[in-house]
Design a protein around this motif. Structure first.
Motif, short mmCIF file in Angstrom:
data_model
loop_
_atom_site.label_atom_id
_atom_site.label_comp_id
_atom_site.label_asym_id
_atom_site.label_seq_id
_atom_site.Cartn_x
_atom_site.Cartn_y
_atom_site.Cartn_z
N LEU A 62 5.88 6.62 0.24
CA LEU A 62 5.48 5.74 1.34
C LEU A 62 3.97 5.51 1.29
O LEU A 62 3.19 6.45 1.13
N VAL A 63 3.58 4.25 1.44
CA VAL A 63 2.16 3.90 1.61
C VAL A 63 2.06 3.18 2.95
O VAL A 63 2.22 1.96 3.05
N PRO A 64 1.82 3.94 4.03
CA PRO A 64 1.81 3.34 5.37
C PRO A 64 0.48 2.64 5.66
O PRO A 64 -0.59 3.14 5.31
N LEU A 65 0.56 1.49 6.30
CA LEU A 65 -0.62 0.71 6.65
C LEU A 65 -0.72 0.53 8.16
O LEU A 65 0.30 0.52 8.86
N ILE A 66 -1.94 0.39 8.66
CA ILE A 66 -2.16 -0.01 10.05
C ILE A 66 -2.28 -1.53 10.04
O ILE A 66 -3.28 -2.09 9.57
N LEU A 67 -1.27 -2.20 10.53
CA LEU A 67 -1.22 -3.66 10.39
C LEU A 67 -2.33 -4.37 11.15
O LEU A 67 -2.82 -5.41 10.72
N GLN A 68 -2.74 -3.81 12.29
CA GLN A 68 -3.79 -4.46 13.08
C GLN A 68 -5.16 -4.34 12.41
O GLN A 68 -6.10 -5.04 12.78
N ASN A 69 -5.27 -3.44 11.43
CA ASN A 69 -6.55 -3.22 10.74
C ASN A 69 -6.26 -2.88 9.28
O ASN A 69 -6.73 -1.89 8.75
N ARG A 70 -5.47 -3.74 8.66
CA ARG A 70 -4.97 -3.43 7.31
C ARG A 70 -6.06 -3.64 6.26
O ARG A 70 -6.97 -4.46 6.44
N PRO A 71 -5.96 -2.92 5.16
CA PRO A 71 -6.96 -3.04 4.09
C PRO A 71 -6.93 -4.42 3.43
O PRO A 71 -5.85 -5.00 3.23
N ALA A 72 -8.10 -4.93 3.08
CA ALA A 72 -8.18 -6.24 2.42
C ALA A 72 -7.50 -6.23 1.06
O ALA A 72 -7.01 -7.26 0.59
N TRP A 73 -7.47 -5.06 0.42
CA TRP A 73 -6.86 -5.00 -0.92
C TRP A 73 -5.35 -5.24 -0.88
O TRP A 73 -4.76 -5.59 -1.91
N TYR A 74 -4.73 -5.10 0.28
CA TYR A 74 -3.28 -5.27 0.32
C TYR A 74 -2.88 -6.72 0.00
O TYR A 74 -2.10 -6.96 -0.94
N PRO A 75 -3.39 -7.74 0.73
CA PRO A 75 -3.03 -9.11 0.34
C PRO A 75 -3.72 -9.58 -0.94
O PRO A 75 -3.17 -10.41 -1.67
N GLU A 76 -4.91 -9.05 -1.20
CA GLU A 76 -5.67 -9.53 -2.37
C GLU A 76 -5.10 -9.03 -3.69
O GLU A 76 -5.08 -9.76 -4.68
N LYS A 77 -4.63 -7.77 -3.70
CA LYS A 77 -4.25 -7.17 -4.98
C LYS A 77 -2.80 -6.69 -5.05
O LYS A 77 -2.28 -6.45 -6.14
N VAL A 78 -2.16 -6.53 -3.89
CA VAL A 78 -0.81 -5.97 -3.89
C VAL A 78 0.24 -7.03 -3.56
O VAL A 78 1.09 -7.36 -4.39
N TYR A 79 0.17 -7.58 -2.35
CA TYR A 79 1.23 -8.48 -1.89
C TYR A 79 0.62 -9.64 -1.10
O TYR A 79 0.35 -9.51 0.09
N PRO A 80 0.37 -10.77 -1.75
CA PRO A 80 -0.31 -11.90 -1.11
C PRO A 80 0.30 -12.38 0.21
O PRO A 80 -0.46 -12.81 1.10
N PRO A 81 1.63 -12.32 0.42
CA PRO A 81 2.15 -12.71 1.74
C PRO A 81 1.61 -11.85 2.88
O PRO A 81 1.73 -12.22 4.05
N ASN A 82 1.05 -10.67 2.54
CA ASN A 82 0.36 -9.82 3.52
C ASN A 82 1.28 -9.31 4.62
O ASN A 82 0.88 -9.18 5.78
N LYS A 83 2.55 -9.07 4.26
CA LYS A 83 3.51 -8.53 5.22
C LYS A 83 4.06 -7.21 4.68
O LYS A 83 3.94 -6.90 3.50
N VAL A 84 4.65 -6.44 5.56
CA VAL A 84 5.42 -5.28 5.13
C VAL A 84 6.86 -5.51 5.58
O VAL A 84 7.10 -6.24 6.54
N PRO A 85 7.79 -4.92 4.84
CA PRO A 85 7.62 -4.01 3.72
C PRO A 85 7.43 -4.76 2.40
O PRO A 85 7.79 -5.93 2.28
N SER A 86 6.88 -4.04 1.42
CA SER A 86 6.93 -4.49 0.04
C SER A 86 7.14 -3.27 -0.83
O SER A 86 6.78 -2.15 -0.45
N LEU A 87 7.73 -3.50 -1.99
CA LEU A 87 8.09 -2.40 -2.88
C LEU A 87 7.45 -2.62 -4.24
O LEU A 87 7.58 -3.68 -4.84
N GLU A 88 6.76 -1.59 -4.71
CA GLU A 88 6.19 -1.59 -6.06
C GLU A 88 7.13 -0.80 -6.96
O GLU A 88 7.31 0.40 -6.78
N HIS A 89 7.76 -1.49 -7.91
CA HIS A 89 8.74 -0.83 -8.77
C HIS A 89 8.86 -1.59 -10.09
O HIS A 89 8.94 -2.82 -10.10
#
Length: 241
Positions: A62-89
Protein backbone atom coordinates in the motif's frame (compact mmCIF):
# COMPACT_ATOMS: atom_id res chain seq x y z
CA UNK A 1 -19.45 -25.22 2.22
CA UNK A 2 -16.73 -22.86 3.45
CA UNK A 3 -17.98 -19.54 4.76
CA UNK A 4 -16.69 -16.23 3.44
CA UNK A 5 -14.90 -15.67 6.74
CA UNK A 6 -13.20 -19.07 6.42
CA UNK A 7 -12.01 -18.26 2.89
CA UNK A 8 -10.74 -14.82 3.92
CA UNK A 9 -6.92 -14.85 3.67
CA UNK A 10 -6.33 -11.43 5.22
CA UNK A 11 -3.84 -11.04 8.06
CA UNK A 12 -3.43 -8.24 10.63
CA UNK A 13 -1.46 -5.37 9.14
CA UNK A 14 0.18 -2.26 10.54
CA UNK A 15 -0.73 0.57 8.20
CA UNK A 16 1.89 3.05 7.05
CA UNK A 17 1.15 6.76 7.56
CA UNK A 18 -0.25 8.46 4.43
CA UNK A 19 2.03 10.59 2.27
CA UNK A 20 1.52 14.32 1.81
CA UNK A 21 3.02 16.87 -0.57
CA UNK A 22 6.37 16.83 1.26
CA UNK A 23 6.89 13.07 0.95
CA UNK A 24 9.51 11.56 -1.31
CA UNK A 25 8.33 9.35 -4.13
CA UNK A 26 8.81 5.61 -3.61
CA UNK A 27 10.94 3.98 -6.32
CA UNK A 28 8.93 3.44 -9.50
CA UNK A 29 9.01 0.10 -11.33
CA UNK A 30 11.45 -1.46 -8.88
CA UNK A 31 9.71 -4.83 -9.07
CA UNK A 32 7.40 -4.07 -6.15
CA UNK A 33 3.67 -4.20 -6.84
CA UNK A 34 2.14 -1.08 -5.31
CA UNK A 35 -1.42 0.01 -4.71
CA UNK A 36 -1.61 3.81 -4.58
CA UNK A 37 -4.57 4.46 -2.36
CA UNK A 38 -6.25 6.66 0.21
CA UNK A 39 -7.47 5.13 3.46
CA UNK A 40 -10.74 7.09 3.33
CA UNK A 41 -11.62 6.78 -0.39
CA UNK A 42 -14.47 4.32 -1.15
CA UNK A 43 -13.21 3.63 -4.67
CA UNK A 44 -9.75 2.75 -3.38
CA UNK A 45 -11.34 0.71 -0.59
CA UNK A 46 -12.73 -1.69 -3.20
CA UNK A 47 -9.23 -2.69 -4.28
CA UNK A 48 -7.92 -2.71 -0.71
CA UNK A 49 -10.62 -5.20 0.37
CA UNK A 50 -9.90 -7.41 -2.65
CA UNK A 51 -6.16 -7.36 -1.89
CA UNK A 52 -6.80 -8.30 1.72
CA UNK A 53 -9.32 -11.07 1.05
CA UNK A 54 -7.00 -12.74 -1.45
CA UNK A 55 -4.16 -12.65 1.08
CA UNK A 56 -1.95 -10.31 -0.94
CA UNK A 57 -0.77 -8.03 1.87
CA UNK A 58 2.84 -9.10 1.38
CA UNK A 59 2.61 -9.12 -2.41
CA UNK A 60 0.95 -5.73 -2.96
CA UNK A 61 2.36 -2.81 -0.98
CA UNK A 62 0.00 0.00 0.00
CA UNK A 63 1.16 3.52 -0.85
CA UNK A 64 -1.41 5.71 0.95
CA UNK A 65 -1.80 9.35 -0.07
CA UNK A 66 -3.45 12.36 1.56
CA UNK A 67 -5.68 13.46 -1.30
CA UNK A 68 -6.24 16.99 0.00
CA UNK A 69 -2.45 17.53 0.02
CA UNK A 70 -1.17 14.90 -2.37
CA UNK A 71 2.42 14.84 -3.65
CA UNK A 72 3.08 16.52 -7.00
CA UNK A 73 5.02 13.46 -8.15
CA UNK A 74 1.86 11.36 -8.16
CA UNK A 75 0.20 12.94 -11.25
CA UNK A 76 3.52 13.98 -12.78
CA UNK A 77 5.35 10.65 -12.63
CA UNK A 78 2.93 7.92 -11.52
CA UNK A 79 -0.67 8.37 -12.66
CA UNK A 80 -1.57 11.48 -14.72
CA UNK A 81 -5.35 11.21 -14.06
CA UNK A 82 -4.34 12.04 -10.45
CA UNK A 83 -6.96 9.76 -8.89
CA UNK A 84 -6.82 6.76 -6.60
CA UNK A 85 -6.72 3.86 -6.73
CA UNK A 86 -3.96 3.00 -9.16
CA UNK A 87 -1.87 -0.14 -9.35
CA UNK A 88 1.79 -0.44 -10.28
CA UNK A 89 2.36 -3.96 -11.62
CA UNK A 90 4.50 -5.53 -14.32
CA UNK A 91 5.99 -2.24 -15.45
CA UNK A 92 2.76 -0.31 -15.91
CA UNK A 93 0.25 1.77 -13.95
CA UNK A 94 -3.47 1.12 -14.28
CA UNK A 95 -6.49 2.66 -12.58
CA UNK A 96 -10.29 2.57 -12.18
CA UNK A 97 -11.48 0.60 -9.18
CA UNK A 98 -13.86 -1.84 -10.89
CA UNK A 99 -11.20 -2.68 -13.48
CA UNK A 100 -8.60 -3.15 -10.76
CA UNK A 101 -10.62 -5.54 -8.60
CA UNK A 102 -11.18 -7.69 -11.70
CA UNK A 103 -7.46 -7.38 -12.51
CA UNK A 104 -6.48 -8.68 -9.06
CA UNK A 105 -8.92 -11.54 -9.49
CA UNK A 106 -7.41 -12.51 -12.85
CA UNK A 107 -3.72 -11.95 -12.16
CA UNK A 108 -3.11 -12.96 -8.55
CA UNK A 109 -3.52 -16.05 -6.40
CA UNK A 110 -6.00 -16.35 -3.56
CA UNK A 111 -9.65 -17.27 -2.99
CA UNK A 112 -11.84 -16.75 -6.04
CA UNK A 113 -14.10 -13.71 -5.92
CA UNK A 114 -16.08 -14.39 -9.09
CA UNK A 115 -18.47 -17.32 -9.61
CA UNK A 116 -18.21 -20.04 -12.23
CA UNK A 117 -21.99 -20.35 -12.55
CA UNK A 118 -23.05 -18.62 -15.84
CA UNK A 119 -26.25 -17.15 -14.37
CA UNK A 120 -24.33 -15.64 -11.48
CA UNK A 121 -21.63 -14.33 -13.82
CA UNK A 122 -24.27 -12.58 -15.91
CA UNK A 123 -25.94 -11.09 -12.84
CA UNK A 124 -22.57 -9.93 -11.53
CA UNK A 125 -22.01 -7.89 -14.69
CA UNK A 126 -25.49 -6.39 -14.37
CA UNK A 127 -24.73 -5.30 -10.82
CA UNK A 128 -21.31 -3.90 -11.75
CA UNK A 129 -22.98 -1.79 -14.43
CA UNK A 130 -25.45 -0.36 -11.89
CA UNK A 131 -22.83 0.91 -9.41
CA UNK A 132 -22.44 4.37 -10.94
CA UNK A 133 -26.19 4.86 -11.22
CA UNK A 134 -26.63 3.74 -7.61
CA UNK A 135 -24.07 6.24 -6.35
CA UNK A 136 -25.34 9.05 -8.57
CA UNK A 137 -28.95 8.51 -7.50
CA UNK A 138 -28.25 8.47 -3.77
CA UNK A 139 -25.65 11.21 -3.56
CA UNK A 140 -27.74 13.67 -5.57
CA UNK A 141 -30.69 13.01 -3.24
CA UNK A 142 -28.95 14.56 -0.23
CA UNK A 143 -30.48 17.96 -0.97
CA UNK A 144 -33.85 16.68 -2.14
CA UNK A 145 -36.53 14.32 -0.88
CA UNK A 146 -34.17 11.62 0.36
CA UNK A 147 -36.62 8.77 0.91
CA UNK A 148 -38.39 9.40 -2.39
CA UNK A 149 -35.29 9.96 -4.52
CA UNK A 150 -32.78 7.58 -2.91
CA UNK A 151 -35.23 4.90 -1.79
CA UNK A 152 -35.46 3.19 -5.21
CA UNK A 153 -31.67 2.73 -5.30
CA UNK A 154 -31.71 0.90 -1.98
CA UNK A 155 -34.77 -1.05 -3.13
CA UNK A 156 -32.74 -2.15 -6.15
CA UNK A 157 -30.11 -3.63 -3.82
CA UNK A 158 -32.78 -5.27 -1.68
CA UNK A 159 -34.35 -6.88 -4.74
CA UNK A 160 -30.96 -7.95 -6.09
CA UNK A 161 -30.25 -9.74 -2.81
CA UNK A 162 -33.38 -11.85 -3.40
CA UNK A 163 -32.05 -13.17 -6.72
CA UNK A 164 -30.14 -16.15 -5.28
CA UNK A 165 -31.40 -17.74 -2.08
CA UNK A 166 -28.37 -19.95 -1.33
CA UNK A 167 -26.62 -17.33 0.81
CA UNK A 168 -26.62 -13.76 2.14
CA UNK A 169 -24.50 -12.11 -0.55
CA UNK A 170 -25.42 -10.67 -3.95
CA UNK A 171 -24.41 -13.91 -5.67
CA UNK A 172 -25.78 -16.16 -2.94
CA UNK A 173 -23.30 -18.10 -0.85
CA UNK A 174 -20.22 -16.61 -2.50
CA UNK A 175 -18.76 -13.37 -1.17
CA UNK A 176 -17.68 -11.75 -4.41
CA UNK A 177 -16.37 -8.69 -6.20
CA UNK A 178 -19.97 -7.51 -6.42
CA UNK A 179 -20.20 -7.21 -2.64
CA UNK A 180 -16.84 -5.46 -2.66
CA UNK A 181 -18.03 -3.02 -5.32
CA UNK A 182 -20.97 -1.86 -3.19
CA UNK A 183 -19.98 -2.13 0.47
CA UNK A 184 -17.66 0.93 0.67
CA UNK A 185 -20.51 3.18 -0.45
CA UNK A 186 -23.26 1.43 1.50
CA UNK A 187 -21.02 1.62 4.59
CA UNK A 188 -20.76 5.40 4.29
CA UNK A 189 -24.38 5.97 3.36
CA UNK A 190 -25.64 3.76 6.17
CA UNK A 191 -23.76 5.82 8.75
CA UNK A 192 -24.23 9.28 7.24
CA UNK A 193 -27.92 9.07 6.36
CA UNK A 194 -28.86 7.69 9.78
CA UNK A 195 -26.79 10.26 11.66
CA UNK A 196 -27.74 13.36 9.65
CA UNK A 197 -31.14 12.59 8.12
CA UNK A 198 -32.40 9.88 10.53
CA UNK A 199 -32.94 7.74 7.43
CA UNK A 200 -32.31 4.04 8.05
CA UNK A 201 -31.43 2.40 4.74
CA UNK A 202 -32.05 -1.07 6.23
CA UNK A 203 -35.53 -0.32 7.59
CA UNK A 204 -38.00 -2.55 5.76
CA UNK A 205 -35.15 -4.09 3.77
CA UNK A 206 -34.35 -7.33 5.58
CA UNK A 207 -31.99 -8.70 2.94
CA UNK A 208 -29.97 -5.49 2.87
CA UNK A 209 -29.74 -5.46 6.67
CA UNK A 210 -28.59 -9.10 6.71
CA UNK A 211 -26.05 -8.42 3.94
CA UNK A 212 -24.50 -5.51 5.84
CA UNK A 213 -24.29 -7.71 8.94
CA UNK A 214 -22.61 -10.56 7.05
CA UNK A 215 -20.07 -8.36 5.28
CA UNK A 216 -19.12 -6.87 8.64
CA UNK A 217 -17.98 -10.33 9.75
CA UNK A 218 -15.29 -10.41 7.06
CA UNK A 219 -11.89 -9.39 8.39
CA UNK A 220 -10.60 -8.28 4.98
CA UNK A 221 -13.31 -5.63 4.97
CA UNK A 222 -13.20 -4.69 8.66
CA UNK A 223 -9.53 -3.72 8.30
CA UNK A 224 -10.47 -1.07 5.73
CA UNK A 225 -13.37 0.68 7.47
CA UNK A 226 -13.39 4.43 8.02
CA UNK A 227 -13.92 5.98 11.45
CA UNK A 228 -17.67 6.83 11.55
CA UNK A 229 -17.23 10.25 13.19
CA UNK A 230 -14.63 11.32 10.63
CA UNK A 231 -16.84 10.03 7.85
CA UNK A 232 -19.89 12.02 8.97
CA UNK A 233 -17.89 15.24 9.33
CA UNK A 234 -16.26 14.78 5.92
CA UNK A 235 -19.61 14.14 4.23
CA UNK A 236 -21.20 17.16 5.92
CA UNK A 237 -18.44 19.43 4.62
CA UNK A 238 -18.43 17.93 1.15
CA UNK A 239 -22.11 17.50 0.42
CA UNK A 240 -24.05 19.81 2.74
CA UNK A 241 -21.88 22.93 3.00
Amino acid sequence: MATASALDKSVPEKLAPPLDATAEQPPLFDGTTKLYTCYTCPFAQRVWITRNFKGLQDEIKLVPLILQNRPAWYPEKVYPPNKVPSLEHNGKITGESLDLIKYLESNFEGPSLLPKDPAKKEFAEELFSYTDKFNGTVYTAFKGDLAKEAGPAFDYLENALHKFDDGPFFLGKEFSLVDIAYIPFVERLNIFLLEVFKYDIAAGRQKLAAWIEEVNKIEAYKQTKTDPKELVEFYKKRFLA
